[in-house]
Design an enzyme around this catalytic site. Structure first.
Site, PDB file in Angstrom:
ATOM      1  N   MET A  15      39.606  71.175  30.649  1.00  0.00           N
ATOM      2  CA  MET A  15      40.436  70.065  30.182  1.00  0.00           C
ATOM      3  C   MET A  15      41.893  70.498  30.320  1.00  0.00           C
ATOM      4  O   MET A  15      42.611  70.700  29.329  1.00  0.00           O
ATOM      5  CB  MET A  15      40.109  69.710  28.734  1.00  0.00           C
ATOM      6  CG  MET A  15      38.767  69.062  28.519  1.00  0.00           C
ATOM      7  SD  MET A  15      38.702  67.348  29.126  1.00  0.00           S
ATOM      8  CE  MET A  15      37.820  67.579  30.653  1.00  0.00           C
ATOM      9  N   HIS A  16      42.320  70.658  31.583  1.00  0.00           N
ATOM     10  CA  HIS A  16      43.620  71.256  31.872  1.00  0.00           C
ATOM     11  C   HIS A  16      44.738  70.730  30.969  1.00  0.00           C
ATOM     12  O   HIS A  16      45.443  71.487  30.298  1.00  0.00           O
ATOM     13  CB  HIS A  16      44.005  70.985  33.336  1.00  0.00           C
ATOM     14  CG  HIS A  16      43.034  71.478  34.345  1.00  0.00           C
ATOM     15  ND1 HIS A  16      42.933  72.809  34.692  1.00  0.00           N
ATOM     16  CD2 HIS A  16      42.120  70.815  35.100  1.00  0.00           C
ATOM     17  CE1 HIS A  16      42.001  72.942  35.631  1.00  0.00           C
ATOM     18  NE2 HIS A  16      41.487  71.759  35.889  1.00  0.00           N
TER      19      HIS A  16
END
Length: 304
Positions: free
Chosen positions: A230-231
């Site tokens: 979940m950059h």
């Protein structure tokens, strides 16, 4: 409360970041600007409006750049789907973007705000670069620029380049050269902070918000051993709890052509810069288990 402007290209991980940011009591999201990146700017804008409608939030949205400064635009629909936010049947937006383009909206909001602004950018940096070039006198009104992007250990868009920087390396070069406090949260952090299948399973039953996030994360094509990155959510974590991400001061240069285009080069040995100087704080480590626990807590505070 921290006054923030979000510059994003939703995108599934951007959507998760927006969901956390607009529902956190310690963040005052004053403006969201959109940019072409994961999908076209028309789609990233529409996705942002769908999220605000879903959460019943009245936050102005301004559409930004349709293409990089110089480089041809190529999206990441192979990862994020053709819409950029698949997996959930969102209601049609009940609001429209404001008339101002992103750069003008950022300028206006920064000068209207009584507090300094934390600017968080999780797409390509085209809007931010254009803002810096057009309104350099506004930079002293920005408390902090938090960037998702870059890497000092290898890429995800080429062997050496991360997607956001690769998409518009010329913009990234302008941003990293700007005289402003900035933190780069790149792949060195985000590829460690993987959302596990166990976490995704837990949020599934956490009300309508959890169900929505479960469905779009399940449709997310960025899959690694151990989970999905979940950059962009990491930038929100850093804004709220910077001590949870280990950073080091570095001088970052951006390659703008050739086979290394989009690379963020860290001058770790000070071959090209004076020792003791730096132009960014660079994220280098995070506790993945902590990140998963933190994310679950954020979903728990969202509308049921």
């Amino acid at each position: 409360m921290l006054s923030v402007i979000l510059d994003m290209d939703p995108g599934i991980d951007d959507a998760a970041a927006i969901a956390v940011a607009i529902n956190h009591p310690d963040l005052d999201v004053k403006l969201i600007t959109t940019v072409a990146g994961n999908v076209s700017v028309d789609k990233t804008t529409d996705n942002t409006l769908k999220l605000l409608t879903f959460f019943n939030k009245d936050i102005p949205v301004a559409m930004g750049a349709k293409a990089p400064l110089k480089k041809a635009f190529a999206d990441a629909s192979a990862i994020h789907g053709s819409s950029g936010m698949p997996g959930y049947d969102f209601p049609e937006p009940q609001m429209k973007p404001i008339d101002l383009p992103a750069v003008e909206a950022i300028h206006q909001m920064i000068n209207q705000s009584a507090d300094k602004i934390t600017l968080i950018a999780t797409g390509s940096y085209t809007n931010i670069a254009q803002f810096i070039q057009k309104y350099p006198n506004d930079l002293d009104k920005i408390e902090h620029l938090i960037l998702m992007g870059g890497s000092i250990s290898g890429g995800n868009c080429s062997s050496v380049a991360e997607f956001n920087v690769f998409t518009d390396p010329d913009a990234a070069k302008i941003v990293f050269s700007a005289p402003i406090e900035k933190t780069m949260i790149g792949l060195d952090v985000t590829l460690k902070a993987l959302i596990t299948a166990e976490t995704v399973g837990k949020i599934k039953d956490m009300g309508k918000s959890g169900d929505m996030l479960y469905k779009i994360i399940s449709a997310y094509g960025d899959v690694h051993e151990g989970g999905k990155p979940m950059h962009d959510v990491n930038t929100i974590l850093y804004a709220l709890d910077p001590e949870l991400i280990t950073t080091e001061p570095m001088n970052i240069e951006v390659a703008t052509d050739g086979p290394a285009i989009g690379t963020t080069v860290a001058d770790i040995q000070n071959r090209w810069h004076e020792p003791g100087t730096h132009n960014a704080n660079v994220g280098v480590d995070i506790d993945a288990e902590m990140f998963n626990e933190w994310f679950i807590k954020q979903v728990a505070r969202m509308p049921k």
